[in-house]
Design an enzyme around this catalytic site. Structure first.
Site, PDB file in Angstrom:
ATOM      1  N   GLU A   1       0.719  -1.420  -0.055  1.00 31.58           N
ATOM      2  CA  GLU A   1      -0.252   0.049   0.177  1.00 31.58           C
ATOM      3  C   GLU A   1       0.777   1.169   0.120  1.00 31.58           C
ATOM      4  O   GLU A   1       0.730   2.120   1.077  1.00 31.58           O
ATOM      5  CB  GLU A   1      -1.014   0.170   1.192  1.00 31.58           C
ATOM      6  CG  GLU A   1      -1.858  -1.068   1.241  1.00 31.58           C
ATOM      7  CD  GLU A   1      -2.912  -0.898   2.467  1.00 31.58           C
ATOM      8  OE1 GLU A   1      -2.469  -0.320   3.289  1.00 31.58           O
ATOM      9  OE2 GLU A   1      -3.976  -1.638   2.522  1.00 31.58           O
TER      10      GLU A   1
ATOM     11  N   GLU B   1      -5.367  -8.676   1.434  1.00 35.37           N
ATOM     12  CA  GLU B   1      -6.047  -8.438   2.843  1.00 35.37           C
ATOM     13  C   GLU B   1      -7.466  -8.083   2.801  1.00 35.37           C
ATOM     14  O   GLU B   1      -8.058  -7.302   1.910  1.00 35.37           O
ATOM     15  CB  GLU B   1      -5.273  -6.984   3.295  1.00 35.37           C
ATOM     16  CG  GLU B   1      -3.843  -7.062   3.854  1.00 35.37           C
ATOM     17  CD  GLU B   1      -3.447  -5.741   4.500  1.00 35.37           C
ATOM     18  OE1 GLU B   1      -4.229  -4.711   4.877  1.00 35.37           O
ATOM     19  OE2 GLU B   1      -1.967  -5.671   4.204  1.00 35.37           O
TER      20      GLU B   1
HETATM   21  C1  FCB Z   1      -4.006  -2.029   5.988  1.00 34.09           C
HETATM   22  C2  FCB Z   1      -2.686  -2.371   6.360  1.00 34.09           C
HETATM   23  C3  FCB Z   1      -2.488  -3.448   7.459  1.00 34.09           C
HETATM   24  C4  FCB Z   1      -3.354  -3.032   8.467  1.00 34.09           C
HETATM   25  C5  FCB Z   1      -4.898  -3.222   7.804  1.00 34.09           C
HETATM   26  C6  FCB Z   1      -5.890  -3.197   8.880  1.00 34.09           C
HETATM   27  O1  FCB Z   1      -3.986  -0.756   5.383  1.00 34.09           O
HETATM   28  O2  FCB Z   1      -1.979  -2.839   5.028  1.00 34.09           O
HETATM   29  O3  FCB Z   1      -1.036  -3.127   7.969  1.00 34.09           O
HETATM   30  O4  FCB Z   1      -3.386  -2.035   9.177  1.00 34.09           O
HETATM   31  O5  FCB Z   1      -4.998  -2.065   6.995  1.00 34.09           O
END
Ligand code: FCB
Length: 511
Positions: A213, A405
């Site tokens: 990210e 994620e």
């Molecule tokens: C994302 C991050 C991860 C965590 C989640 C909740 O943006 O990559 O490290 O903090 O959010």
């Protein structure tokens, strides 16, 4: 109570909400496409429905070095920008830090054993750059490398495939003092680090993501100042750092293509603004998609601004026009360096905002209705993003998609019976996974899903306020307790999603 094995007959509760409210939840954008042609096509061919996920679908969970490892100065590790930032009074909720976190640096064996007990096929981890190269460049810390070596071996022995992120936000502090991402040399520093890791782990690691990210670590860290290193720079400086970061990605991909023994599969881990249609009207679906790829303002999470250079080799025209003189100087060869062959788009997907076609015909972001469900982080629950965003990304960029994620924070605790009951997490995952399956059924190549996170952990500026794990962590005793969602995910994995998809007519009301 949730059913864990999917053995009970699914219960179908007829939605009771009015059409208007149901529409607002954007619960069926597939049904939203209401042109006559689409209606005819649908009548001719009922939408495919999966009973399980495709063979070889990758089920995983994720974590990141600074959020779980602790041991900030052990065995020769150098400081990172997060080690520094957490010392700043008021920077982190209740002045907490990742100094101990889940103590994973010492408890990695136990943690891998937990993953194994869940039947987890894949684990997304990140390497702490200053643990292996304390100053970011130059001298290598053998003990730091040994840690990851042992971890990868242990994962291998447990039958768990490692997916490695090289940079999940813990920049060596020494490199920050040399300008960090604002210094064009970062590309070379990062490529050298990538080469080191590929040499050391590339005989066992196949899946790599150079950067987690970038839009978030630069936006929150360099513009908003709420993440490390806590700077508040001008937008033009953000764009310069973004360009250097894109170059660093390209240089790292080049290194990962030539160095490892195993042929690498390399992808992104992109975040961005996500949008869903505010109603089931086709014009709103089109508006949400247009907004998703537009560079509409000078915020830092514009999807196309990051993805187009990486995959198409150019910045989007609307961004170049909007940002004008703020755009960084692009040297000959830069875009070729940035655009490297990628094997998958890794997307981190949590929440979304609704969009409708505004009166002027342009996409308009509207609020969720009052009372719409939110997670502990106050992120709206928006399951359809797991169908819509992969679909849109694949249409534009033609690459396979991996959800690297997805998850939610809940204020979980150990119940009096010793369990951790988190039916809301199970419901969240089931809803999102059904939408993911719908995209797969419609032909979008989606290769895997990684839940964030395997363990509760240090949630950046929010400290330990949020619990994202499938496993609860007591930060005083370091005791781990598998939550109901962890047990349920074990069934999802074992049945390749059959238990999720067995519910043929889920109640789609959200409130
Ligand atoms: C994302 C991050 C991860 C965590 C989640 C909740 O943006 O990559 O490290 O903090 O959010």
């Amino acid at each position: 109570m949730p059913s864990f094995g999917g053995t009970r007959a699914p219960v179908y509760v007829r939605p009771r909400m009015s059409i208007r409210r149901r529409q607002f939840l954007g619960w069926s954008a597939a049904a939203a496409v209401s042109s006559a042609a689409m209606k005819r096509a649908r009548a001719a061919r009922p939408p495919a429905r999966l009973t399980e996920f495709p063979k070889g679908f990758v089920w995983g969970a994720a974590a990141a070095s600074y959020q779980i490892e602790g041991a900030p100065a052990a065995d020769g590790k150098g400081p990172s920008i997060w080690d520094m930032f957490c010392k700043k009074p008021g920077a982190i909720w209740k002045d907490q830090s990742g100094d101990v976190a889940c103590d994973h640096y010492h408890r990695w064996k136990e943690d891998v054993a937990i993953m194994k007990s869940l039947g987890l096929p894949a684990y997304r981890l990140s390497i702490s750059w200053p643990r292996v190269i304390p100053e970011g460049t130059g001298a290598v810390n053998a003990k730091g490398l040994d840690f990851y070596d042992r971890l990868i071996d242990e994962l291998g022995a447990a039958g768990i495939t490692p997916w490695v992120t090289l940079y999940h936000w813990d920049l060596p502090l020494a490199l920050y003092h040399r300008g960090g991402w604002l210094n064009r040399d970062v590309g070379g520093w990062f490529a050298d680090y990538a080469t080191l890791m590929a040499k050391r782990l590339g005989d066992r690691v196949k899946h790599w993501m150079p950067l987690n990210e970038p839009q978030v670590f630069l936006g929150a860290g360099l513009v908003q100042g709420r993440h490390a290193p806590g700077d508040k720079l001008r937008f033009a400086e953000f764009l310069l750092a973004a360009h250097n970061t894109l170059l660093a990605h390209g240089r790292a991909v080049q290194a990962l293509r030539v160095t490892p023994k195993l042929p690498a599969r390399i992808g992104t881990a992109q975040a961005g603004y996500n949008y869903v249609p505010a109603t089931d009207a086709a014009v709103d679906l089109a508006a949400a998609k247009a907004r998703y790829f537009a560079t509409a303002d000078d915020s830092y999470k514009q999807n196309a601004y990051w993805m187009d250079p990486l995959i198409l080799g150019r910045y989007p025209d609307d961004a170049v026009k909007l940002y004008g003189a703020s755009m960084p100087a692009i040297r000959a060869g830069d875009m070729e360096t940035i655009k490297q062959r990628l094997d998958f788009i890794g997307a981190t997907l949590y929440s979304a905002d609704p969009v409708r076609r505004g009166k002027d015909g342009k996409p308009e972001v509207v609020p969720w209705p009052a009372g719409y469900p939110i997670t502990g982080f106050e992120w709206a629950v928006a399951p359809s993003i797991l169908r819509l965003i992969p679909t849109w990304l694949h249409e534009r960029y033609k690459l396979p998609i991996v959800i690297v994620e997805n998850g939610l924070s809940v204020r979980d605790w150990v119940a009096a019976d010793g369990g951790v009951h988190d039916p809301d997490r199970i419901d969240f995952m089931a809803r999102y996974l059904r939408e993911l399956a719908a995209a797969i059924a419609a032909g979008v190549p989606i290769e895997g899903y990684f839940h964030w996170s395997i363990l509760d952990n240090f949630e950046w500026a929010e400290g330990y306020k949020h619990r994202f794990g499938l496993v609860l962590v007591n930060y005083e005793t370091q005791a781990r307790t598998i939550k109901d969602s962890g047990k349920w995910y074990r069934e999802v994995i074992a049945s390749n999603g059959r238990n999720v998809l067995a519910v043929t007519a889920p109640d789609r009301r959200m409130y």
